[in-house]
Design a protein around this motif. Structure first.
Motif, short mmCIF file in Angstrom:
data_model
loop_
_atom_site.label_atom_id
_atom_site.label_comp_id
_atom_site.label_asym_id
_atom_site.label_seq_id
_atom_site.Cartn_x
_atom_site.Cartn_y
_atom_site.Cartn_z
N SER A 67 0.82 -1.21 0.00
CA SER A 67 0.00 0.00 0.00
C SER A 67 0.86 1.27 0.00
CB SER A 67 -0.95 0.01 1.20
OG SER A 67 -0.21 -0.03 2.41
N LEU A 68 2.02 1.24 0.66
CA LEU A 68 2.91 2.40 0.65
C LEU A 68 3.74 2.47 -0.63
CD1 LEU A 68 4.04 2.58 4.38
CD2 LEU A 68 2.21 3.83 3.21
N VAL A 69 4.05 1.34 -1.21
CA VAL A 69 4.71 1.34 -2.52
C VAL A 69 3.78 2.01 -3.53
CG1 VAL A 69 5.56 -0.10 -4.42
CG2 VAL A 69 6.08 -0.73 -2.05
N ASP A 70 2.49 1.70 -3.43
CA ASP A 70 1.50 2.28 -4.34
C ASP A 70 1.42 3.80 -4.21
OD1 ASP A 70 0.98 -0.31 -5.16
OD2 ASP A 70 -0.86 -0.51 -3.98
N LEU A 71 1.75 4.33 -3.03
CA LEU A 71 1.76 5.78 -2.82
C LEU A 71 3.07 6.43 -3.28
CD1 LEU A 71 0.11 6.01 0.71
CD2 LEU A 71 -0.92 6.58 -1.51
N GLU A 72 3.97 5.60 -3.84
CA GLU A 72 5.25 6.07 -4.37
C GLU A 72 6.17 6.64 -3.31
OE1 GLU A 72 4.45 8.62 -7.70
OE2 GLU A 72 3.51 7.00 -8.83
N VAL A 73 6.20 6.01 -2.13
CA VAL A 73 7.11 6.47 -1.09
C VAL A 73 8.19 5.44 -0.78
CG1 VAL A 73 5.43 8.02 -0.01
CG2 VAL A 73 5.61 5.66 0.79
N THR A 85 2.62 -7.75 2.34
CA THR A 85 1.20 -7.59 2.05
C THR A 85 0.54 -6.53 2.91
OG1 THR A 85 0.71 -9.38 3.60
CG2 THR A 85 0.90 -9.97 1.26
N ASP A 86 1.03 -6.35 4.14
CA ASP A 86 0.39 -5.38 5.04
C ASP A 86 1.35 -4.94 6.13
OD1 ASP A 86 0.38 -7.42 7.09
OD2 ASP A 86 -1.51 -8.18 6.27
#
Length: 182
Positions: A67-73, A85-86
């Motif tokens: 989920s944080l990879v998806d926010l590009e951080v 996964t979480d």
């Protein structure tokens, strides 16, 4: 040599002194032969500690949920970037891959990580050094409160003794080196 896990803030709106502290801690790891395990983010203190570690030649391992990879951080410059996964899986892997823990100033996520490793240590699930690096009293209120609730037996004095509070980077790393089990 130890794999030192650093818990700290990932907020982008921080005082320069906190970013400098994180960078300096990271930079101190390399000359002592330590590697860094971090939350895998590239922003805030988390990014600064990783940059400091790389600047000193330390191996860096970032552990970050998708989920944080998806926010590009994500800290894509990490020597190893492990995507989980979480958040729960992230914490478990960080604990597993680390030989010691240092907590810097941070918010709820940092406190969650500190209390997770602290609780598991009190249950004898690991015997890894836990250090809170607090050069300017950031955690003073927390420490006072924990001392007060220890008086009521909600927290055992033995549990309080499992975390070492220090005010300098050298003291933090010296404690880890003196107390790390082979």
């Amino acid at each position: 040599m130890a794999a030192v896990c650093v818990f700290c803030a990932s907020s982008v709106h921080l005082d320069r002194k906190h970013l400098d502290l994180a960078f300096a801690l990271g930079k101190a790891l390399g000359p002592r032969g330590h590697s860094l395990v971090s939350g895998g983010g590239r922003v805030g203190m988390m990014g600064a500690v990783a940059e400091g570690a790389r600047a000193s030649g330390a191996h860096t391992i970032g552990v970050i949920p998708q989920s944080l990879v998806d926010l590009e951080v994500a800290d894509t410059a990490s020597d190893e970037l492990i995507v989980t996964t979480d958040m729960g899986a992230r914490k478990n892997l960080m604990i597993e891959r680390s030989d010691a823990f240092v907590t810097l100033p941070g918010g709820l996520g940092t406190l969650d990580e500190l209390f997770e490793v602290w609780t598991t240590a009190t249950l004898d699930l690991h015997h890894k050094p836990i250090v809170v690096l607090d050069p300017d009293g950031f955690y003073a209120g927390l420490w006072t409160w924990l001392g007060e609730i220890a008086e009521t037996a909600f927290v055992r004095r033995r549990a309080l003794a499992q975390v070492t509070l220090v005010t300098s980077i050298d003291a933090a790393l010296d404690h880890i080196e003196e107390n790390r089990r082979a």
